[in-house]
Write a protein that holds these residues in place. Structure first.
Motif, mmCIF file in Angstrom:
data_model
loop_
_atom_site.group_PDB
_atom_site.id
_atom_site.type_symbol
_atom_site.label_atom_id
_atom_site.label_comp_id
_atom_site.label_asym_id
_atom_site.label_seq_id
_atom_site.Cartn_x
_atom_site.Cartn_y
_atom_site.Cartn_z
ATOM 1 N N LYS A 1 2.672 2.144 -10.039
ATOM 2 C CA LYS A 1 1.446 1.799 -9.331
ATOM 3 C C LYS A 1 0.512 1.078 -10.289
ATOM 4 O O LYS A 1 0.396 1.455 -11.458
ATOM 5 N N ASN B 1 0.961 -0.528 -4.985
ATOM 6 C CA ASN B 1 2.213 0.140 -5.289
ATOM 7 C C ASN B 1 3.343 -0.860 -5.469
ATOM 8 O O ASN B 1 3.376 -1.917 -4.817
ATOM 9 N N TYR C 1 7.480 -1.121 -5.208
ATOM 10 C CA TYR C 1 8.650 -0.464 -4.644
ATOM 11 C C TYR C 1 9.919 -1.242 -4.993
ATOM 12 O O TYR C 1 9.868 -2.437 -5.311
ATOM 13 N N ASN D 1 0.827 -1.190 0.000
ATOM 14 C CA ASN D 1 0.000 0.000 0.000
ATOM 15 C C ASN D 1 0.866 1.247 0.000
ATOM 16 O O ASN D 1 2.104 1.181 0.038
ATOM 17 N N GLU D 2 0.198 2.400 -0.018
ATOM 18 C CA GLU D 2 0.901 3.681 -0.032
ATOM 19 C C GLU D 2 1.808 3.793 1.194
ATOM 20 O O GLU D 2 1.429 3.435 2.303
ATOM 21 N N SER D 3 3.031 4.289 0.970
ATOM 22 C CA SER D 3 3.998 4.432 2.055
ATOM 23 C C SER D 3 4.547 5.850 2.074
ATOM 24 O O SER D 3 4.876 6.410 1.029
ATOM 25 N N GLU D 4 4.641 6.429 3.253
ATOM 26 C CA GLU D 4 5.203 7.771 3.385
ATOM 27 C C GLU D 4 6.728 7.733 3.412
ATOM 28 O O GLU D 4 7.382 8.761 3.247
ATOM 29 N N GLN E 1 9.130 6.364 -2.152
ATOM 30 C CA GLN E 1 8.314 6.592 -3.351
ATOM 31 C C GLN E 1 8.248 5.318 -4.176
ATOM 32 O O GLN E 1 9.261 4.655 -4.397
ATOM 33 N N SER E 2 7.069 4.997 -4.638
ATOM 34 C CA SER E 2 6.930 3.807 -5.480
ATOM 35 C C SER E 2 7.543 4.067 -6.847
ATOM 36 O O SER E 2 7.604 5.208 -7.311
#
Length: 266
Positions: A131, A141, A143, A121-124, A127-128
């Motif tokens: 997507k 996402n 990575y 999922n989205e990660s702070e 950056q992916s």
């Protein structure tokens, strides 16, 4: 409707560039080059000049028209006539990325089994590199295997993702995700991080190659349909009278379109 008011000095953005001074920022499709080369041989002219950016030490990066440029090189052209983006018209350039619409397939599972990639999922924290959009409410996402990866590694993984599906499936390029219904099409959309002109310059200076058909460069005031003789591009040094003849022809026939237009490309 076309209007006769031509932006001042627009023709001065056209420049003959020796082929040895040209750099590319993305890989290319050999079959596409062959098709373009055949068309150029039949027509005897290059209609739309590639778009180039001066980067350093006499080198120019092809922002748009890599396949045309490669086809001209194969035809024995010594120079390429390109429309050059300079510091004066840099504000007119917009760099975007295409969305790739691809059929669902086992390529996704193969990517998930790669030790070089992670899905989530989205990660702070990071950056992916891409997507996947399976539906409006289902995304995933991709990575790299580390929080901090170099530009070279990022581009390597970018190529890994695109090659996983482009070798076996037809890729449709989309400008946006507006009004897209994926649930009924058994398709997935692959999106990529936004890039800017500094990113493009770095890629060119480092001789990295992005996947084909990812970046999209749009220049306000693009010059098209010039009908540049291929034989002129084969000359080692085009004569002044050749250039004067072309400028005279284009000055008399150039029209500026204020409204959006549709152009059929090869």
């Amino acid at each position: 409707m076309p209007v006769n008011t031509i932006p001042e000095n627009i023709l001065k953005t056209l420049k003959f560039i020796p082929v040895e001074n040209i750099c590319f920022h993305e890989k290319y499709n050999h079959r596409h080059i062959e098709n373009i080369r055949s068309s150029l041989e039949v027509d005897g002219v290059l209609k739309n000049p590639p778009l180039a950016l001066y980067i350093d030490d006499g080198k120019y990066l092809i922002l748009d028209g890599a396949h045309r440029t490669s086809a001209l090189k194969e035809l024995g052209c010594k120079n390429i006539l390109a429309q050059v983006v300079s510091t004066e018209n840099l504000d007119s350039l917009k760099v975007e990325t295409w969305y790739h619409l691809v059929p669902l397939g086992d390529w996704i599972q193969r990517l998930k089994e790669s030790l070089k990639l992670e899905f989530g999922n989205e990660s702070e924290d990071r950056q992916s590199i891409a997507k996947l959009y399976f539906s409006k409410n289902k995304q995933e996402n991709i990575y790299g295997d580390k929080k901090g990866i170099s530009l070279k590694k990022k581009i390597e993984l970018w190529n890994l993702v695109v090659e996983s599906y482009s070798k076996n499936y037809e890729v449709q390029r989309l400008k946006s995700l507006n009004n897209l219904n994926l649930q009924n099409d058994n398709m997935v959309v692959v999106s990529f991080p936004k890039v800017d002109i500094n990113f493009m310059k770095t890629v060119g200076l480092e001789n990295f190659l992005l996947p084909p058909g990812v970046t999209r460069c749009i220049l306000s005031g693009r010059i098209l349909n010039l009908n540049i003789p291929i034989e002129l591009l084969k000359k080692a040094e085009p004569l002044d009278r050749d250039w004067d003849m072309l400028i005279s022809r284009w000055s008399n026939g150039l029209r500026f379109y204020e409204e959006p237009v549709f152009i059929q490309e090869l």
